[in-house]
Motif scaffolding. Structure first.
Motif, short mmCIF file in Angstrom:
data_model
loop_
_atom_site.label_atom_id
_atom_site.label_comp_id
_atom_site.label_asym_id
_atom_site.label_seq_id
_atom_site.Cartn_x
_atom_site.Cartn_y
_atom_site.Cartn_z
N LYS A 63 -19.90 -0.48 5.53
CA LYS A 63 -20.46 -0.17 4.22
C LYS A 63 -19.71 -0.86 3.09
O LYS A 63 -19.93 -0.55 1.91
N GLU A 64 -18.82 -1.79 3.42
CA GLU A 64 -17.96 -2.39 2.41
C GLU A 64 -18.75 -3.06 1.29
O GLU A 64 -18.42 -2.92 0.11
N SER A 65 -19.80 -3.79 1.63
CA SER A 65 -20.59 -4.48 0.60
C SER A 65 -21.20 -3.48 -0.36
O SER A 65 -21.20 -3.68 -1.59
N TRP A 66 -21.73 -2.38 0.18
CA TRP A 66 -22.32 -1.33 -0.67
C TRP A 66 -21.27 -0.72 -1.58
O TRP A 66 -21.51 -0.49 -2.77
N ILE A 67 -20.06 -0.47 -1.04
CA ILE A 67 -18.99 0.13 -1.85
C ILE A 67 -18.63 -0.78 -3.02
O ILE A 67 -18.52 -0.34 -4.17
N ARG A 68 -18.47 -2.07 -2.73
CA ARG A 68 -18.05 -3.00 -3.79
C ARG A 68 -19.13 -3.14 -4.86
O ARG A 68 -18.82 -3.29 -6.04
N GLU A 69 -20.38 -3.09 -4.47
CA GLU A 69 -21.46 -3.15 -5.46
C GLU A 69 -21.47 -1.89 -6.31
O GLU A 69 -21.67 -1.95 -7.53
N ALA A 70 -21.25 -0.75 -5.68
CA ALA A 70 -21.23 0.53 -6.41
C ALA A 70 -20.08 0.57 -7.40
O ALA A 70 -20.20 1.09 -8.51
N LEU A 71 -18.94 -0.01 -7.02
CA LEU A 71 -17.78 -0.01 -7.91
C LEU A 71 -18.01 -0.84 -9.17
O LEU A 71 -17.39 -0.61 -10.21
N LYS A 72 -18.93 -1.81 -9.10
CA LYS A 72 -19.21 -2.65 -10.26
C LYS A 72 -19.87 -1.85 -11.39
O LYS A 72 -19.85 -2.26 -12.55
N THR A 73 -20.48 -0.72 -11.04
CA THR A 73 -21.17 0.10 -12.05
C THR A 73 -20.27 1.18 -12.64
O THR A 73 -20.70 1.95 -13.49
N VAL A 74 -19.02 1.24 -12.17
CA VAL A 74 -18.10 2.27 -12.65
C VAL A 74 -17.50 1.84 -14.00
O VAL A 74 -16.97 0.74 -14.11
#
Length: 240
Positions: A63-74
């Motif tokens: 799920k690493e790609s999903w995590i890194r994309e989600a972190l961009k919105t923080v």
């Protein structure tokens, strides 16, 4: 795959490395990942008791790609500095340069000494102590009002992500220190809520009746937390 781990977290390599908090529970039937969009974006994974750290790491890697994309919105965190406004009991106070070794609070300022310790770390330490003093005093008052003064065994102050307070059947209360940033009666509501559980260890109508007797119009404070609680995580207090 190489990764670092200890009892309650694991770190996936990369740029930047991803530290994931692990939460085991017998109630979890599967693995779930969550990016908490405050306090800089904390990553949590809930997993069954039988799940190993290696299994958790493999799942996180998938799920690493999903995590890194989600972190961009923080949104970025804000570290307290001199000249900045900081909320105390719902009122914005200007962080000013103080003297000595103790933070002084006035009607308009939070005077933080110029020490080798960062401003944010000083406020964190001060906030924990102030929250403890308030929670200790208020929990004793509410418990006495309910006729169960001896039921409060311990009050602790922490910085949890997913709850504002907790209460055990043994009489141990926990309260989030960040509540000192909220309006005064919001923290009072949380403390009263936990004390009320010592009378009714549930969320029945009887429980809310007890709570309303301690904090009239308690739903207004609960609503404030639902609408504004995430703003209490806008600040980061540790070193960069």
């Amino acid at each position: 795959m190489k990764f670092k781990s200890h009892s309650d977290s694991l770190t996936l390599p990369g740029n930047p490395p991803l530290t994931i908090a692990l939460k085991w529970s017998r109630r979890n039937l599967g693995l779930r990942l969550k990016v908490v969009k405050h306090s800089g974006g904390k990553i949590e994974m809930s997993l069954p008791e039988c799940c190993s750290v290696k299994e958790a790491a493999r799942f996180a890697k998938s799920k690493e790609s999903w995590i890194r994309e989600a972190l961009k919105t923080v949104p970025p965190v804000c570290r307290p500095q001199y000249g900045m406004n900081f909320p105390v009991e719902g009122k914005l106070l200007k962080i000013a340069r103080g003297s000595g070794h103790t933070i002084i609070r006035t009607d308009t300022e939070l005077k933080v000494p110029e020490l080798s310790v960062a401003v944010g770390e000083q406020i964190l330490c001060w906030g924990y102590q102030y929250a403890y003093e308030r929670a200790k005093k208020s929990s004793a008052m509410y418990a006495k009002k309910l006729g169960i003064a001896a039921s409060v065994k311990k009050v602790s102050i922490k910085d949890p992500i997913s709850r504002w307070g907790s209460c055990s059947r043994q009489g141990n209360l926990m309260v989030s220190w960040r509540l000192i940033m909220a309006p005064y009666y919001v923290m009072e509501y949380v403390v009263a809520h936990e004390v009320a559980h010592l009378k009714e260890f549930n969320h029945s109508g009887r429980f809310y009746g007890v709570l309303e007797g301690l904090i009239p119009n308690s739903k207004a404070n609960e609503l404030w937390l639902r609408r504004n609680g995430s703003s209490l995580f806008d600040f980061e207090f540790s070193k960069e």
